[in-house]
Design an enzyme around this catalytic site. Structure first.
Site, PDB file in Angstrom:
ATOM      1  N   ASP A   1       0.835  -1.208   0.000  1.00 59.00           N
ATOM      2  CA  ASP A   1       0.000   0.000   0.000  1.00 59.00           C
ATOM      3  C   ASP A   1       0.870   1.258   0.000  1.00 59.00           C
ATOM      4  OD1 ASP A   1      -2.272  -1.537   0.227  1.00 59.00           O
ATOM      5  OD2 ASP A   1      -2.506  -1.228   2.390  1.00 59.00           O
TER       6      ASP A   1
ATOM      7  N   TYR B   1       5.939 -10.215   6.569  1.00 63.09           N
ATOM      8  CA  TYR B   1       5.913  -8.772   6.840  1.00 63.09           C
ATOM      9  C   TYR B   1       6.396  -8.505   8.259  1.00 63.09           C
ATOM     10  CZ  TYR B   1       3.121  -7.493   2.711  1.00 63.09           C
ATOM     11  OH  TYR B   1       2.683  -7.252   1.428  1.00 63.09           O
TER      12      TYR B   1
END
Lengths: 237, 237
Positions: free
Chosen positions: A48, A106
Site C-alpha cells: 500500500d 511482513y
C-alpha cells in the site's frame, strides 16, 4: 530481483496511470530506458501507499542479453535513492515472482516514544503493552482462516482465505515488532492485524475471523511502520 | 530541553535570516507563538546542514510561568514531526546549554551496502575495513590537539584546540559506527575525522594534527550519517 524501498513518497507498489509515482512504475520506466523495450515487471506482493520493503521480489521477461550484474548496476544508477535493487539474477522462464512465491513475511515496527528519527519507519503507540498478552492474541491468527474482516472492503480477490504460518510480537531495542508470515495477504491486512492485536482481545479477533464482520472501530495501523520483509520461494529461483 | 531531529531537510541547527528552515529557527518560532514573547534559544552544539541529533540540548529564558510538561506537549503539537522535544525541565538561571556543557558526543553511522531505508541516516562506503586498523588510527586523535587541519576553513573560533576523550569505531548490526567525545568540536570536524580514519594512516593523521595542514584530498563524510548523540553536563542541570 530483490528490491528494498522507502515507501514514504510512493503511492504504493503497483503501477498507476497518470503522474502518480509508484515503485513498480519507477522501475519499469528505468528498465525501458536501459533495455530500449517495453518491460512489465511482476512483484511478489503489492504494498500500500507508504509501506516499505526490505525484500520485495519481482521478475520480468526481456529479449535483452545484457549481463545481470551490469543491469543491476545500471538500474541503481538511474533509480531514485529511495529504491535500491539489492540483487538481480537470471531465472528459468517458468519462474514467476508472484505465482512461484510460497510465502510472504511482513514486519511492523512500533515505537513507544516520540521520535524524529524513526517516525518515517515506525508506527507510534504510547500505551504500554504486555508481550505475552500480544502473543496470545496473535496466536489466534495461526492457521487457515477467512480474513475478510481484516481487509480493505472492496478488495476484489477470488478468496479471502489465507494460511498464517507465523504471527508474533517481540521486542527489538526500543521497538515492539510484529512479524507475520502467510501464503498470501489481503489488502491492508497486516495493518489491520497490528491494530487488532494491540487493541482487541483474542476472543474479539476470533469472532471477527469466524463472522467475517469487521471489528467496530478497528483502523489499519500507520503504513510508515510496515515492511514487506521477505518472500519465500521453493528454491533460489 | 533535549531535542531529537531528522536534519535531512534543515539547513543545520543555527537560525538564519530569510526563508531558510533551521532547527533553532523552527523551535524559536513555535516558542514565540506559544509564549507570546520573543525567545532566543541556545543550543549546546551547532550541527551542519543535513546532520541529525538524538540528544541536542538547548536552553532559553522566559518570563512565562507555563508548566514545563505542558510547554513540552504544546511544542511537540506545533513543531514539524522531524523535530521532537524529548524532555523539557526548569533549570537554575545560571545554567547555559552551551557554556555549562562539559562534553559533546557524536556518532557516525556508515553502511557498507546500498540501502533505500538507511540512506537518510547513514553514510555509504562499500570498501571493507579492518576494525583494529580503524581504531589504531582513531587512537591518534585522543587527547588535546590542534584540529585546524580537520575543520572547515573560515570557521571563526578563538582557538582550534580540542580535547578528545573518546574516539572509536565499532560494529552495530550491519553498520560501522564511529563514536567520538570531546570538550568541543570545530565546524565539520567529525565528518573530516570519519573520512580521515577510513582513508588515511595514523601517521598521516598525526602529521596533519601537528602541522595544522589539511590532508590532500580529504573530504568531509556525507552529513546523512552524523548524529549529535549526547551532551554531557556536570549535574542534571
Amino acid at each position: 530481483m530483490i528490491i528494498e524501498y522507502d515507501g514514504t513518497d510512493f503511492a504504493g507498489w503497483q503501477r498507476q496511470d497518470g503522474a502518480v509515482s509508484t515503485v513498480q512504475g519507477e522501475i519499469e520506466a528505468v528498465l525501458r530506458r536501459i533495455l530500449q523495450e517495453a518491460v512489465s515487471i511482476t512483484g511478489a506482493g503489492r504494498t500500500d501507499k507508504g509501506v516499505h520493503a526490505m525484500g520485495q521480489a519481482a521478475s520480468f521477461m526481456t529479449g535483452s542479453s545484457m549481463e545481470a550484474g551490469r543491469l543491476c548496476h545500471s538500474l541503481n544508477s538511474l533509480l531514485p535513492s529511495s529504491i535500491r535493487i539489492m540483487s538481480l539474477i537470471d531465472v528459468d522462464g517458468d519462474f514467476h515472482a508472484r505465482y512461484s512465491a510460497l510465502s510472504r513475511q511482513y514486519r511492523y515496527m512500533l515505537r513507544q516514544r516520540e521520535s524524529a528519527i524513526f517516525r518515517r519507519f515506525s508506527g507510534y503507540d504510547r500505551a504500554s503493552h504486555d508481550l505475552d498478552q500480544l502473543n496470545s492474541r496473535a496466536s489466534v491468527l495461526l492457521g487457515r482462516h477467512d480474513f475478510k474482516a481484516f481487509s480493505k472492503s472492496g478488495s476484489d480477490t477470488r478468496t479471502t482465505c489465507c494460511t498464517v504460518s507465523e504471527a508474533q510480537w517481540f521486542r527489538e531495542k526500543e521497538f515492539l515488532v510484529f512479524q507475520i508470515s502467510a501464503n498470501r495477504f489481503l489488502r491492508s491486512m497486516v495493518r489491520y492485524l497490528v491494530s487488532a492485536t494491540l487493541r482487541f482481545s483474542g476472543e474479539e479477533i476470533s469472532y471477527a475471523l469466524v463472522s467475517r464482520q469487521p471489528i467496530k472501530g478497528l483502523l489499519p495501523a500507520d503504513p510508515a511502520g510496515l515492511f514487506l520483509w521477505e518472500i519465500g520461494y521453493a528454491s533460489a529461483g
